[in-house]
Design an enzyme around this catalytic site. Structure first.
Site, short mmCIF file in Angstrom:
data_model
loop_
_atom_site.label_atom_id
_atom_site.label_comp_id
_atom_site.label_asym_id
_atom_site.label_seq_id
_atom_site.Cartn_x
_atom_site.Cartn_y
_atom_site.Cartn_z
N ASP A 53 0.72 -1.16 -0.02
CA ASP A 53 -0.12 -0.48 0.00
C ASP A 53 0.36 1.28 0.13
OD1 ASP A 53 -2.14 1.79 0.92
OD2 ASP A 53 -3.38 -0.16 0.95
N HIS A 56 -3.91 6.43 3.73
CA HIS A 56 -4.17 4.96 3.15
C HIS A 56 -3.55 3.19 3.61
CE1 HIS A 56 -5.03 2.26 -0.24
NE2 HIS A 56 -6.61 2.66 -0.30
N SER A 92 -11.51 -0.11 -0.28
CA SER A 92 -9.79 -0.43 -0.32
C SER A 92 -9.85 -0.82 1.64
CB SER A 92 -8.96 1.00 -0.05
OG SER A 92 -8.86 0.86 -1.64
#
Length: 754
Positions: A140, A207, A523
């Site tokens: 990621d 994220h 996600s």
């Protein structure tokens, strides 16, 4: 949706639900909150909902009734209410002809961030002592090691199988690993960095940190996003270790870097890989995630990946490979709503995550289409969307609330000095707006037209926006509108996505100015499936990736079409259904497969030997002996793309392995519509040992009109286990799978929005 009866009632509800145990509620005697669901909303009675509910309560309870007992009145998408009731009163109301169901409102008192409890995996669940030996690889945008979610207090040294490293650079000497984050690497083959990028494994956009904490974050009490979703933040396997592989930067995630990360992760000794990165390739060997996950699978490592945020239309999914787990995003029963109060006293309730409260002060409200920045060349058709920078006239917008016709993706309102934003956006009403540095609330197009009519008809239109509050979503779980849908345009007879998991308003660790953030997207769904897979692996460390995926799929909970509108068969939205981690621990039977099975499948798909070797990395050869049709791949679901208006027959060869009771007999139970004829041969499977594998054939026959479909299920039932597989047959024109969906392959894929 819910409408609060009064601000005082709302505040009392929050205090009762989040600050005091029920036993201390002397004001409501021995009552507790119950949800009364009354089905769909009566047409034309939206404004009368609260009075109808009060009247029902008064007639049912009698002289002891108090209007304070009614807490919420649901009125927009369904009919029902929340009220303090005694057990006898709840039973009495449940017997009324207009009432569908009555049940305790206990889930409103969230003890955690919500999603894992909603999935039936509570904090005190049975756990294996092998959990701390599980290593989750997260490919990621990096990780924030300072987060409380990754504290290593009480952890021993990393497992001996760990071969990885912690990459520290002169640009970020403060980055350190520990016994929780046992490894971290970063990749940037292009050598191009943005101004916000840090050349280290550190996460700068949140994220990767969010994803990692959902999978394996430790227990953190009193976590919240500015007071919203207050509770205990934790991952699905909170004792597991984390290895972070940073491949995503401010501009993109390069395919080459993704492959390098896969390569390192396998060599480092991870057990599960989570990838929440978009894909644009339309073939297996042109997709870095397909290739990387195939290599991981060959080494006994399951990859869980996001389905994509390109829904809700059909054929929008771009994650096709049958050897990885493709995860759609579903909702939990927690929803955040945000009130907008117009100057005429009307209270409208929208969807958003808004930490700001403008209070009771009214501010001017203006329609963005009436405020184009003409000097910069914009007109009302552009300015109404609020998407492009400087498209709004600051002289008209400054100090106002602005009504926009699209979900906010640009800085225009902020640059123009707006104090708040109201969004009219029917396409993704279940998708809360990303956090914005000013108040925001999102509405349907119909509600937006009401606000616009108010603006037009009033000489001095005003409004205010309140802070979001949590409400109960009775329809959950359902698949979010943004989640990519099937059918599979690459291999139409492989069902994708495989499964769904929570991906809306998920609280997780973050980087930057806030320690925890509420975010939505596939996600966030993928790491829930990763965590569930890791949980299963702690009890079955020798199971193959296919066996773990099968356990998750065949024990998943079917999702109904209630909630957000769905324009495709449910199987194309949620796959086998919503994950059930506890059930997956003991699935009874598994549909197993290995690298040879997938290689044979690819041969049957028309891949030649040189192409196949690009994926396998070995000397695999396509021959007549291993050239298998898609219907022979041992997948836990059944899909058939059939010609329209013609009788069809499909024969699926499958094998199931016994992982339940040594001596057991399973009977095939078929649920199907009249348009489909389904037979299973043999109809019973008798096992005499664990690990025994038996084959069966499923025969699917019927005739479908163009654009139609038929949904069915196969359940192998031994009286203790129910091994469920979805069956979907559908017809479509051949051109639907090619012309409108072909895209040039990209060397780099962007990060999926969460």
């Amino acid at each position: 949706m819910a409408i609060k009866i009064s601000l005082l009632t709302s505040l009392l509800l929050l205090v009762f639900n989040y600050a005091l145990p029920f036993s201390s509620m002397a004001s409501v005697e021995n009552r507790k909150p119950y949800i009364v669901y009354m089905g769909s909303r009566p047409e034309g009675e939206e404004r009368l909902a609260a009075s109808r509910h009060l009247s029902l309560l008064q007639k049912s309870i009698g002289s002891t009734f108090s209007s304070d007992y009614l807490l919420y009145s649901y009125k927009r998408s369904f009919d029902g209410f929340v009220a303090y009731l005694s057990e006898d009163e709840a039973q009495m109301i449940s017997e009324l002809p207009d009432v569908v169901s009555v049940f305790p409102d206990e889930e409103l008192e969230l003890e955690t961030t919500g999603s894992w409890d909603f999935l039936g995996l509570p904090e005190e669940v049975d756990r294996s002592n092998l959990e701390s030996d599980i290593i989750v690889g997260v490919i990621d945008s990096g990780i924030s090691p300072e987060s409380q979610s990754f504290d290593d207090t009480g952890y021993g040294s990393p497992p001996s199988k760990w071969k990885g490293s912690c990459q520290v650079t002169p640009d970020d000497l403060n980055f350190t690993c520990n016994n929780k984050i046992i490894g971290a690497r970063f990749y940037r083959s292009s050598g191009v960095f943005g101004s916000s990028d840090v050349r280290s494994p550190r996460d700068t956009n949140g994220h990767g940190t969010h994803v990692a904490s959902i999978v394996a974050g430790g227990l953190v009490r009193d976590a919240s996003f500015y007071g919203l979703a207050d509770g205990t933040a934790r991952g699905g396997v909170p004792s597991a270790r984390i290895a972070a592989y940073k491949v995503c930067w401010s501009s993109s995630c390069a395919s080459s870097d993704i492959l390098a990360a896969f390569d390192d992760a396998v060599a480092d000794g991870v057990d599960i890989i989570s990838v929440s990165i978009a894909s644009t390739a339309l073939n297996y060997f042109g997709d870095s995630i397909s290739i990387g996950s195939f290599g991981a699978m060959r080494n006994g490592i399951l990859t869980s990946t996001s389905a994509g945020n390109t829904g809700p239309n059909a054929r929008t999914i771009r994650k096709f490979a049958p050897w990885f787990l493709s995860v759609a995003a579903s909702t939990t029963n927690r929803k955040f709503v945000t009130e907008v109060v117009l100057g005429d006293g009307r209270i409208l309730e929208g969807i958003s995550i808004n930490r700001f409260d403008l209070g009771n002060d009214q501010y001017p409200i203006i329609y963005a289409g009436y405020a184009p920045n003409e000097t910069a060349g914009f007109n009302g058709q552009t300015s109404r969307l609020c998407g492009q920078a400087y498209s709004l006239d600051a002289n008209l917008v400054r100090g106002n609330i602005v009504l926009c016709d699209a979900r906010i993706t640009g800085p225009a309102p902020s640059l123009a000095g707006a104090v708040g934003v109201v969004v009219a956006n029917d396409t993704q009403l279940d998708y809360p707006a990303e956090y914005l540095p000013y108040p925001v609330s999102q509405f349907s197009v119909e509600a937006g037209l009401q606000i616009l009519e108010y603006i037009r008809s009033t000489g001095n239109p005003t409004a205010t926006i309140h802070k979001s509050v949590e409400t109960y979503d009775i329809w959950a779980p359902y698949v979010a509108s943004f989640s990519a849908r099937g059918p599979n345009i690459l291999t139409p007879d492989i069902l994708k996505p495989d499964i769904s998991a929570p991906g809306v308003s998920i609280l997780g660790a973050w980087s930057g100015s806030v320690p925890y953030h509420l975010a939505s997207g596939t996600s966030a769904a993928a790491p829930h499936a990763t965590g569930a897979a890791a949980y299963v692996k702690t009890f079955h460390p020798t199971w193959s990736p296919a066996a773990i995926r099968s356990a998750l799929m065949t024990t998943a909970s079917p999702i109904s079409r209630s909630g957000w509108k769905n324009t495709v068969p449910e199987e194309f939205a949620s796959g086998a259904g919503n994950i059930n981690p506890i059930g997956a621990k003991d699935p009874g039977l598994v549909y197993d497969a290995d690298a040879n099975d997938y290689a044979s499948f690819l041969c049957g798909q028309g891949y030649d030997t040189p192409t196949l070797r690009l994926i396998t990395g070995d000397d695999t050869t396509c021959t007549a002996a291993n050239n298998r049709t898609v219907w022979e791949l041992n997948h836990p679901s059944f899909a058939a793309s059939v010609p329209s208006g013609q009788p069809f027959s499909r024969f699926f060869l499958r094998a199931v392995t016994n992982v339940g009771s040594a001596y057991s007999t399973y009977t095939a139970v078929i649920t199907a519509p009249p348009t489909l004829g389904i037979h299973v041969i043999p109809p019973t499977l008798s096992f005499t040992s664990l690990g025994q594998t038996l084959q069966f054939v499923l025969i699917l026959r019927g005739e479908l009109d163009i654009g139609s479909s038929g949904s069915a299920t196969l359940v192998w039932d031994d009286g203790e286990h129910k091994v469920r597989s979805p069956i979907i047959a559908y017809s479509a024109a051949a051109s639907d799978f090619v012309a409108n969906y072909a895209q040039p392959e990209a060397a780099a894929a962007g990060v999926s929005t969460i």
